[in-house]
Design a protein around this motif. Structure first.
Motif, PDB file in Angstrom:
ATOM      1  N   ALA A  33      73.993  29.190  -3.140  1.00 27.63           N
ATOM      2  CA  ALA A  33      72.650  28.202  -2.684  1.00 27.63           C
ATOM      3  C   ALA A  33      72.013  27.623  -3.452  1.00 27.63           C
ATOM      4  O   ALA A  33      71.880  28.187  -4.617  1.00 27.63           O
ATOM      5  CB  ALA A  33      71.950  29.161  -1.883  1.00 27.63           C
ATOM      6  N   PHE A  34      71.103  26.668  -3.355  1.00 28.21           N
ATOM      7  CA  PHE A  34      70.442  26.078  -4.247  1.00 28.21           C
ATOM      8  C   PHE A  34      69.123  26.942  -4.751  1.00 28.21           C
ATOM      9  O   PHE A  34      68.773  27.019  -5.965  1.00 28.21           O
ATOM     10  CB  PHE A  34      70.011  24.583  -3.821  1.00 28.21           C
ATOM     11  N   ARG A  35      68.512  27.492  -3.830  1.00 32.04           N
ATOM     12  CA  ARG A  35      66.965  27.979  -3.801  1.00 32.04           C
ATOM     13  C   ARG A  35      67.304  29.471  -3.833  1.00 32.04           C
ATOM     14  O   ARG A  35      66.775  30.394  -4.229  1.00 32.04           O
ATOM     15  CB  ARG A  35      66.040  27.298  -3.235  1.00 32.04           C
ATOM     16  N   HIS A  36      67.722  29.888  -2.295  1.00 29.99           N
ATOM     17  CA  HIS A  36      67.494  31.385  -1.795  1.00 29.99           C
ATOM     18  C   HIS A  36      68.915  31.968  -1.883  1.00 29.99           C
ATOM     19  O   HIS A  36      69.784  31.629  -0.926  1.00 29.99           O
ATOM     20  CB  HIS A  36      66.887  31.171  -0.319  1.00 29.99           C
ATOM     21  N   GLY A  37      69.271  32.768  -2.682  1.00 32.78           N
ATOM     22  CA  GLY A  37      70.349  33.488  -2.810  1.00 32.78           C
ATOM     23  C   GLY A  37      70.162  34.760  -1.920  1.00 32.78           C
ATOM     24  O   GLY A  37      69.005  35.065  -1.264  1.00 32.78           O
ATOM     25  N   GLY A  38      71.037  35.707  -2.123  1.00 32.37           N
ATOM     26  CA  GLY A  38      70.948  37.069  -1.390  1.00 32.37           C
ATOM     27  C   GLY A  38      71.891  37.824  -2.071  1.00 32.37           C
ATOM     28  O   GLY A  38      72.771  37.436  -2.920  1.00 32.37           O
ATOM     29  N   PRO A  39      72.281  38.975  -1.494  1.00 32.14           N
ATOM     30  CA  PRO A  39      73.198  40.235  -1.904  1.00 32.14           C
ATOM     31  C   PRO A  39      74.536  39.574  -1.794  1.00 32.14           C
ATOM     32  O   PRO A  39      75.519  39.737  -2.684  1.00 32.14           O
ATOM     33  CB  PRO A  39      73.002  41.368  -0.837  1.00 32.14           C
ATOM     34  N   GLN A  40      74.849  38.457  -1.094  1.00 36.22           N
ATOM     35  CA  GLN A  40      75.953  37.703  -0.915  1.00 36.22           C
ATOM     36  C   GLN A  40      76.179  36.103  -1.314  1.00 36.22           C
ATOM     37  O   GLN A  40      77.215  35.623  -1.102  1.00 36.22           O
ATOM     38  CB  GLN A  40      76.573  37.806   0.522  1.00 36.22           C
ATOM     39  N   GLN A  41      75.161  35.882  -1.600  1.00 42.51           N
ATOM     40  CA  GLN A  41      75.012  34.515  -2.197  1.00 42.51           C
ATOM     41  C   GLN A  41      74.182  34.258  -3.702  1.00 42.51           C
ATOM     42  O   GLN A  41      73.116  34.769  -3.900  1.00 42.51           O
ATOM     43  CB  GLN A  41      74.090  33.653  -1.224  1.00 42.51           C
ATOM     44  N   ALA A  42      75.019  33.577  -4.616  1.00 45.93           N
ATOM     45  CA  ALA A  42      74.417  33.121  -6.013  1.00 45.93           C
ATOM     46  C   ALA A  42      73.505  32.248  -5.802  1.00 45.93           C
ATOM     47  O   ALA A  42      73.866  31.117  -5.182  1.00 45.93           O
ATOM     48  CB  ALA A  42      75.461  33.033  -6.695  1.00 45.93           C
ATOM     49  N   VAL A  43      72.340  32.054  -6.572  1.00 47.80           N
ATOM     50  CA  VAL A  43      71.560  30.843  -7.035  1.00 47.80           C
ATOM     51  C   VAL A  43      72.095  29.850  -7.934  1.00 47.80           C
ATOM     52  O   VAL A  43      72.471  30.440  -8.795  1.00 47.80           O
ATOM     53  CB  VAL A  43      70.120  31.237  -7.104  1.00 47.80           C
ATOM     54  N   LEU A  44      72.452  28.546  -7.484  1.00 47.88           N
ATOM     55  CA  LEU A  44      73.042  27.847  -8.547  1.00 47.88           C
ATOM     56  C   LEU A  44      72.285  26.480  -8.339  1.00 47.88           C
ATOM     57  O   LEU A  44      72.575  26.002  -7.108  1.00 47.88           O
ATOM     58  CB  LEU A  44      74.758  27.741  -8.422  1.00 47.88           C
ATOM     59  N   ASP A  45      71.966  25.764  -9.128  1.00 49.04           N
ATOM     60  CA  ASP A  45      71.480  24.472  -9.206  1.00 49.04           C
ATOM     61  C   ASP A  45      72.570  23.370  -9.849  1.00 49.04           C
ATOM     62  O   ASP A  45      72.665  23.504 -11.039  1.00 49.04           O
ATOM     63  CB  ASP A  45      69.982  24.294 -10.086  1.00 49.04           C
ATOM     64  N   VAL A  46      73.175  22.841  -9.168  1.00 56.38           N
ATOM     65  CA  VAL A  46      74.336  22.124  -9.587  1.00 56.38           C
ATOM     66  C   VAL A  46      74.106  21.162 -10.574  1.00 56.38           C
ATOM     67  O   VAL A  46      74.801  20.304 -11.135  1.00 56.38           O
ATOM     68  CB  VAL A  46      75.488  21.654  -8.412  1.00 56.38           C
ATOM     69  N   ARG A  47      72.632  20.527 -10.358  1.00 52.19           N
ATOM     70  CA  ARG A  47      72.255  19.518 -11.395  1.00 52.19           C
ATOM     71  C   ARG A  47      72.294  20.262 -12.809  1.00 52.19           C
ATOM     72  O   ARG A  47      72.056  19.394 -13.718  1.00 52.19           O
ATOM     73  CB  ARG A  47      71.075  19.089 -10.985  1.00 52.19           C
ATOM     74  N   ASP A  48      72.400  21.424 -13.077  1.00 54.05           N
ATOM     75  CA  ASP A  48      72.241  22.149 -14.431  1.00 54.05           C
ATOM     76  C   ASP A  48      73.569  22.377 -14.754  1.00 54.05           C
ATOM     77  O   ASP A  48      74.325  23.254 -14.487  1.00 54.05           O
ATOM     78  CB  ASP A  48      71.480  23.189 -14.015  1.00 54.05           C
ATOM     79  N   ALA A  49      74.216  21.409 -15.649  1.00 50.12           N
ATOM     80  CA  ALA A  49      75.423  21.675 -16.258  1.00 50.12           C
ATOM     81  C   ALA A  49      75.965  22.861 -17.045  1.00 50.12           C
ATOM     82  O   ALA A  49      76.876  23.383 -16.909  1.00 50.12           O
ATOM     83  CB  ALA A  49      75.766  20.394 -17.232  1.00 50.12           C
ATOM     84  N   GLN A  50      74.881  23.509 -17.892  1.00 50.98           N
ATOM     85  CA  GLN A  50      74.953  24.653 -18.387  1.00 50.98           C
ATOM     86  C   GLN A  50      75.033  25.840 -17.409  1.00 50.98           C
ATOM     87  O   GLN A  50      75.951  26.690 -17.627  1.00 50.98           O
ATOM     88  CB  GLN A  50      73.938  25.002 -19.524  1.00 50.98           C
TER      89      GLN A  50
END
Length: 307
Positions: A33-50
């Motif tokens: 998810a972009f902002r709100h992750g959880g135990p089953q969900q990682a936070v990832l901003d796809v605009r951040d190539a690194q």
């Protein structure tokens, strides 16, 4: 164990994909998810190539489903740089990271890569987008296929499905205006009767994606470009009428026979789905049955006392 990363899993289509893949108990699914992750969900901003590179290196998926995008034509028109960051640059980063990993990538595109003048559109037909959204998605398609030789573009039309709010889809976003038009003394709600769309149920798309992933897991990935679409042609005015019937309200709707959107939109971009159909893939739920299920589920969830 076959491992799938679903990027953009908190959105309308991403949620449907994660739910569908839950049926594959032998697979490992990593939703982001972009902002709100959880135990089953990682936070990832796809605009951040690194961050994308680090995520793919850490999780080492066998396949990636990219469902994150800027899909609002008016937003893309007014902020093309922001649209490009999600619809082009993020696709390039994910495709490059997947290539290093050897992962198959499925990226979602749109019927708006076509101009809507000569439907139905086959995958080999020349694109000719009319707006910034269509241009950004077409560039994203090209970037994906230039960056990775183990990738698939899946073009889709207007989507609807289980929601967390009316704003999530151009189909269900009509509901407040429809309900308001049924109130005593209310004015008729104007509805476009010019452009023909093909509403497509996200659980059906998720079913198609699971079938594509099954082929990938079996060592026979589908590559290049494919398309999937519902088969019921409707204008926005038609959709509003069907929604009013499903809601049981006497809506007052004003059909508009000419385009009124500030952002140009194609008239009819019916997508030919024959490539996937020839592979024996696909499922289509009737609009009336699907929209009733969506409305009932949302109404029950939103009722006082329900979680």
């Amino acid at each position: 164990m076959f491992k799938v990363a679903v990027i953009g899993a908190s959105g309308l289509l991403g949620r449907a994909v994660v739910r569908e893949l839950a049926a594959e108990t032998a697979w490992q699914v990593v939703p982001t998810a972009f902002r709100h992750g959880g135990p089953q969900q990682a936070v990832l901003d796809v605009r951040d190539a690194q961050a994308v590179s680090a995520f793919v290196e850490r999780e080492a998926p066998d396949a990636i489903v990219l469902a994150a995008a800027e899909r609002r034509p008016d937003v893309c028109e007014h902020d093309p740089a922001a649209a490009r960051a999600l619809n082009v640059d993020a696709v390039r980063s994910i495709a490059a990271a997947a290539r290093r990993r050897g992962a198959w990538v499925l990226s979602i595109s749109t019927d708006y890569v076509f101009d809507g003048t000569r439907p139905p559109y086959r995958i080999e037909d020349a694109p000719n987008p009319l707006n910034a959204y269509g241009h950004s998605k077409l560039e994203g398609e090209r970037v994906l296929l230039e960056t990775s030789d183990n990738a698939l573009v899946l073009r889709l039309p207007l989507l609807y499905g289980p929601i967390v709010g009316w704003h999530e889809s151009a189909v269900r976003s009509l509901v407040p205006a429809i309900v308001a038009s049924a109130q005593p003394g209310a004015q008729a709600a104007p509805m476009d009767a010019w452009a023909t769309r093909y509403p497509t149920f996200t659980p059906d798309v998720a079913f198609v994606i699971r079938e594509l992933l099954l082929r990938c897991a079996d060592g026979e990935p589908v590559r290049g470009i494919a398309q999937w679409s519902g088969d019921e042609p409707m204008t926005k005015s038609d959709i509003a009428g069907r929604l009013a019937q499903a809601l049981g309200v006497e809506a007052r709707l004003l059909a508009q026979p000419t385009p009124t959107d500030a952002t140009p939109r194609p008239r009819d971009c019916h997508l030919d789905s024959s490539r996937l159909e020839a592979l024996g893939m696909g499922r289509r739920t009737s609009f009336d049955a699907a929209i009733r299920a969506v409305l009932d589920a949302f109404t029950n969830r939103a009722a006082p006392g329900n979680a």
